[in-house]
Write a protein that holds these residues in place. Structure first.
Motif, PDB file in Angstrom:
ATOM      1  N   MET A   1      58.388  23.032 -42.744  1.00 43.83           N
ATOM      2  CA  MET A   1      57.196  22.266 -43.079  1.00 43.83           C
ATOM      3  C   MET A   1      56.971  21.145 -42.050  1.00 43.83           C
ATOM      4  O   MET A   1      55.852  20.905 -41.605  1.00 43.83           O
ATOM      5  N   LEU A   2      58.089  20.502 -41.626  1.00 44.99           N
ATOM      6  CA  LEU A   2      57.954  19.439 -40.619  1.00 44.99           C
ATOM      7  C   LEU A   2      57.485  20.004 -39.274  1.00 44.99           C
ATOM      8  O   LEU A   2      56.660  19.395 -38.579  1.00 44.99           O
ATOM      9  N   ASP A   3      58.045  21.212 -38.914  1.00 45.23           N
ATOM     10  CA  ASP A   3      57.594  21.843 -37.675  1.00 45.23           C
ATOM     11  C   ASP A   3      56.111  22.197 -37.746  1.00 45.23           C
ATOM     12  O   ASP A   3      55.362  22.010 -36.781  1.00 45.23           O
ATOM     13  N   LYS A   4      55.766  22.756 -38.923  1.00 37.65           N
ATOM     14  CA  LYS A   4      54.345  23.116 -39.094  1.00 37.65           C
ATOM     15  C   LYS A   4      53.478  21.871 -39.042  1.00 37.65           C
ATOM     16  O   LYS A   4      52.419  21.872 -38.412  1.00 37.65           O
ATOM     17  N   ARG A   5      53.948  20.826 -39.675  1.00 44.44           N
ATOM     18  CA  ARG A   5      53.195  19.564 -39.677  1.00 44.44           C
ATOM     19  C   ARG A   5      53.062  19.017 -38.249  1.00 44.44           C
ATOM     20  O   ARG A   5      51.994  18.566 -37.843  1.00 44.44           O
ATOM     21  N   GLU A   6      54.166  19.107 -37.497  1.00 44.96           N
ATOM     22  CA  GLU A   6      54.135  18.655 -36.115  1.00 44.96           C
ATOM     23  C   GLU A   6      53.162  19.497 -35.285  1.00 44.96           C
ATOM     24  O   GLU A   6      52.380  18.963 -34.483  1.00 44.96           O
ATOM     25  N   ALA A   7      53.209  20.826 -35.527  1.00 41.23           N
ATOM     26  CA  ALA A   7      52.282  21.710 -34.811  1.00 41.23           C
ATOM     27  C   ALA A   7      50.841  21.388 -35.202  1.00 41.23           C
ATOM     28  O   ALA A   7      49.932  21.360 -34.338  1.00 41.23           O
ATOM     29  N   ASP A   8      50.613  21.126 -36.495  1.00 38.06           N
ATOM     30  CA  ASP A   8      49.265  20.779 -36.947  1.00 38.06           C
ATOM     31  C   ASP A   8      48.794  19.476 -36.305  1.00 38.06           C
ATOM     32  O   ASP A   8      47.633  19.352 -35.893  1.00 38.06           O
ATOM     33  N   ILE A   9      49.715  18.519 -36.230  1.00 37.51           N
ATOM     34  CA  ILE A   9      49.352  17.226 -35.624  1.00 37.51           C
ATOM     35  C   ILE A   9      49.034  17.413 -34.143  1.00 37.51           C
ATOM     36  O   ILE A   9      48.044  16.875 -33.636  1.00 37.51           O
ATOM     37  N   GLU A  10      49.881  18.228 -33.459  1.00 40.45           N
ATOM     38  CA  GLU A  10      49.599  18.480 -32.037  1.00 40.45           C
ATOM     39  C   GLU A  10      48.263  19.194 -31.861  1.00 40.45           C
ATOM     40  O   GLU A  10      47.485  18.874 -30.962  1.00 40.45           O
ATOM     41  N   ALA A  11      48.012  20.177 -32.754  1.00 40.24           N
ATOM     42  CA  ALA A  11      46.728  20.882 -32.685  1.00 40.24           C
ATOM     43  C   ALA A  11      45.588  19.923 -32.969  1.00 40.24           C
ATOM     44  O   ALA A  11      44.527  19.983 -32.319  1.00 40.24           O
ATOM     45  N   GLY A  12      45.804  19.031 -33.922  1.00 40.16           N
ATOM     46  CA  GLY A  12      44.771  18.037 -34.233  1.00 40.16           C
ATOM     47  C   GLY A  12      44.516  17.107 -33.063  1.00 40.16           C
ATOM     48  O   GLY A  12      43.368  16.766 -32.758  1.00 40.16           O
ATOM     49  N   VAL A  13      45.605  16.701 -32.398  1.00 42.05           N
ATOM     50  CA  VAL A  13      45.453  15.820 -31.237  1.00 42.05           C
ATOM     51  C   VAL A  13      44.719  16.552 -30.125  1.00 42.05           C
ATOM     52  O   VAL A  13      43.796  15.996 -29.493  1.00 42.05           O
ATOM     53  N   LYS A  14      45.103  17.835 -29.906  1.00 47.05           N
ATOM     54  CA  LYS A  14      44.398  18.612 -28.868  1.00 47.05           C
ATOM     55  C   LYS A  14      42.935  18.796 -29.233  1.00 47.05           C
ATOM     56  O   LYS A  14      42.049  18.688 -28.380  1.00 47.05           O
ATOM     57  N   ALA A  15      42.684  19.090 -30.526  1.00 44.23           N
ATOM     58  CA  ALA A  15      41.292  19.250 -30.966  1.00 44.23           C
ATOM     59  C   ALA A  15      40.527  17.943 -30.810  1.00 44.23           C
ATOM     60  O   ALA A  15      39.360  17.941 -30.391  1.00 44.23           O
ATOM     61  N   ALA A  16      41.189  16.826 -31.123  1.00 42.20           N
ATOM     62  CA  ALA A  16      40.527  15.518 -30.977  1.00 42.20           C
ATOM     63  C   ALA A  16      40.230  15.245 -29.512  1.00 42.20           C
ATOM     64  O   ALA A  16      39.155  14.739 -29.164  1.00 42.20           O
ATOM     65  N   GLN A  17      41.208  15.589 -28.627  1.00 46.03           N
ATOM     66  CA  GLN A  17      40.968  15.380 -27.191  1.00 46.03           C
ATOM     67  C   GLN A  17      39.824  16.267 -26.705  1.00 46.03           C
ATOM     68  O   GLN A  17      38.983  15.833 -25.924  1.00 46.03           O
ATOM     69  N   ALA A  18      39.830  17.541 -27.189  1.00 49.06           N
ATOM     70  CA  ALA A  18      38.751  18.446 -26.792  1.00 49.06           C
ATOM     71  C   ALA A  18      37.409  17.937 -27.318  1.00 49.06           C
ATOM     72  O   ALA A  18      36.393  17.971 -26.612  1.00 49.06           O
ATOM     73  N   ALA A  19      37.413  17.475 -28.563  1.00 49.64           N
ATOM     74  CA  ALA A  19      36.173  16.941 -29.139  1.00 49.64           C
ATOM     75  C   ALA A  19      35.708  15.704 -28.381  1.00 49.64           C
ATOM     76  O   ALA A  19      34.514  15.526 -28.144  1.00 49.64           O
ATOM     77  N   GLU A  20      36.677  14.865 -28.001  1.00 51.04           N
ATOM     78  CA  GLU A  20      36.325  13.663 -27.239  1.00 51.04           C
ATOM     79  C   GLU A  20      35.724  14.045 -25.888  1.00 51.04           C
ATOM     80  O   GLU A  20      34.729  13.465 -25.443  1.00 51.04           O
ATOM     81  N   LYS A  21      36.338  15.078 -25.259  1.00 49.93           N
ATOM     82  CA  LYS A  21      35.815  15.539 -23.975  1.00 49.93           C
ATOM     83  C   LYS A  21      34.414  16.104 -24.135  1.00 49.93           C
ATOM     84  O   LYS A  21      33.510  15.823 -23.333  1.00 49.93           O
ATOM     85  N   LYS A  22      34.236  16.906 -25.216  1.00 46.60           N
ATOM     86  CA  LYS A  22      32.897  17.456 -25.469  1.00 46.60           C
ATOM     87  C   LYS A  22      31.906  16.346 -25.773  1.00 46.60           C
ATOM     88  O   LYS A  22      30.752  16.408 -25.359  1.00 46.60           O
ATOM     89  N   ALA A  23      32.345  15.342 -26.511  1.00 45.08           N
ATOM     90  CA  ALA A  23      31.460  14.213 -26.823  1.00 45.08           C
ATOM     91  C   ALA A  23      31.049  13.485 -25.547  1.00 45.08           C
ATOM     92  O   ALA A  23      29.890  13.095 -25.392  1.00 45.08           O
ATOM     93  N   GLU A  24      32.019  13.308 -24.629  1.00 45.73           N
ATOM     94  CA  GLU A  24      31.685  12.667 -23.347  1.00 45.73           C
ATOM     95  C   GLU A  24      30.696  13.513 -22.562  1.00 45.73           C
ATOM     96  O   GLU A  24      29.749  12.993 -21.981  1.00 45.73           O
ATOM     97  N   GLU A  25      30.934  14.846 -22.561  1.00 36.74           N
ATOM     98  CA  GLU A  25      30.012  15.733 -21.855  1.00 36.74           C
ATOM     99  C   GLU A  25      28.631  15.682 -22.491  1.00 36.74           C
ATOM    100  O   GLU A  25      27.613  15.648 -21.797  1.00 36.74           O
ATOM    101  N   ALA A  26      28.616  15.706 -23.837  1.00 36.81           N
ATOM    102  CA  ALA A  26      27.331  15.631 -24.538  1.00 36.81           C
ATOM    103  C   ALA A  26      26.645  14.304 -24.255  1.00 36.81           C
ATOM    104  O   ALA A  26      25.425  14.256 -24.046  1.00 36.81           O
ATOM    105  N   SER A  27      27.432  13.229 -24.211  1.00 35.26           N
ATOM    106  CA  SER A  27      26.865  11.912 -23.896  1.00 35.26           C
ATOM    107  C   SER A  27      26.283  11.907 -22.488  1.00 35.26           C
ATOM    108  O   SER A  27      25.192  11.391 -22.257  1.00 35.26           O
ATOM    109  N   ASP A  28      27.027  12.501 -21.542  1.00 35.14           N
ATOM    110  CA  ASP A  28      26.517  12.579 -20.171  1.00 35.14           C
ATOM    111  C   ASP A  28      25.237  13.399 -20.113  1.00 35.14           C
ATOM    112  O   ASP A  28      24.276  13.050 -19.424  1.00 35.14           O
ATOM    113  N   GLN A  29      25.247  14.522 -20.869  1.00 32.04           N
ATOM    114  CA  GLN A  29      24.059  15.383 -20.876  1.00 32.04           C
ATOM    115  C   GLN A  29      22.876  14.647 -21.509  1.00 32.04           C
ATOM    116  O   GLN A  29      21.749  14.737 -21.013  1.00 32.04           O
TER     117      GLN A  29
END
Length: 177
Positions: free
Chosen positions: A52-80
């Motif tokens: 469960m802790l590994d899964k939680r860690e994987a979920d958190i890492e996926a969430g962080v990656k998704a947040a970074q991707a979303a932030e990058k997309k938000a920056e791109e959208a802002s630039d656009q």
């Protein structure tokens, strides 16, 4: 510290555990219970917990990656959005300048038409005035001729012929001018 050493020295005749007040049978039993508990936890609790802790860690890492991707997309959208706003501002500026130019051309055209129309009206008025002046002169001349004829007739006392009358009238008109 001193009391522990005193206790150990006093218990030299007894066993070490008895000197410390520990029942070794109970200690063995507690050790076995601890090992059973450790085995039970290792067999049934820790694997699901670590999973469960590994899964939680994987979920958190996926969430962080998704947040970074979303932030990058938000920056791109802002630039656009910024690019689109800049383009829209430029187009609006072009439209406004074109509208100003068209308005200026329309005003100039309307001014030219108004000037032409005014000149036409003035020309018509002058032409009408000239016609009226000419008609008035003709009427005045006709009345003058009649008055001169009547005056001549009264002064001379006789009716003059048409030829004499015209000569007298012409001389009178020349003098009147």
């Amino acid at each position: 510290m001193e009391s522990i050493l005193t206790t150990i020295a006093a218990a030299e005749g007894k066993g070490f555990f008895e000197a410390l007040g520990i029942d070794w049978k109970l200690l063995v039993l507690q050790t076995i219970a601890f090992l059973v508990l450790l085995w039970f936890l290792g067999k049934f609790v820790y694997p699901p917990l670590t999973k469960m802790l590994d899964k939680r860690e994987a979920d958190i890492e996926a969430g962080v990656k998704a947040a970074q991707a979303a932030e990058k997309k938000a920056e791109e959208a802002s630039d656009q959005v910024e690019k689109l706003l800049k383009q829209a501002r430029m187009e609006a500026s072009d439209i406004v300048s074109t509208a100003k130019e068209e308005a200026a051309a329309t005003i100039e055209s309307a001014g030219a038409k108004a000037k032409t129309r005014a000149e036409h009206i003035v020309a018509e008025a002058q032409e009408q005035i000239e016609k009226d002046v000419l008609a008035a002169r003709k009427a005045l001349r006709s009345e003058t001729l009649d008055l001169v004829a009547q005056a001549t007739e009264k002064v001379v006392g006789k009716v003059v012929t048409a030829k004499v009358d015209q000569n007298v009238v012409a001389e009178a008109v020349k003098e009147a001018k």
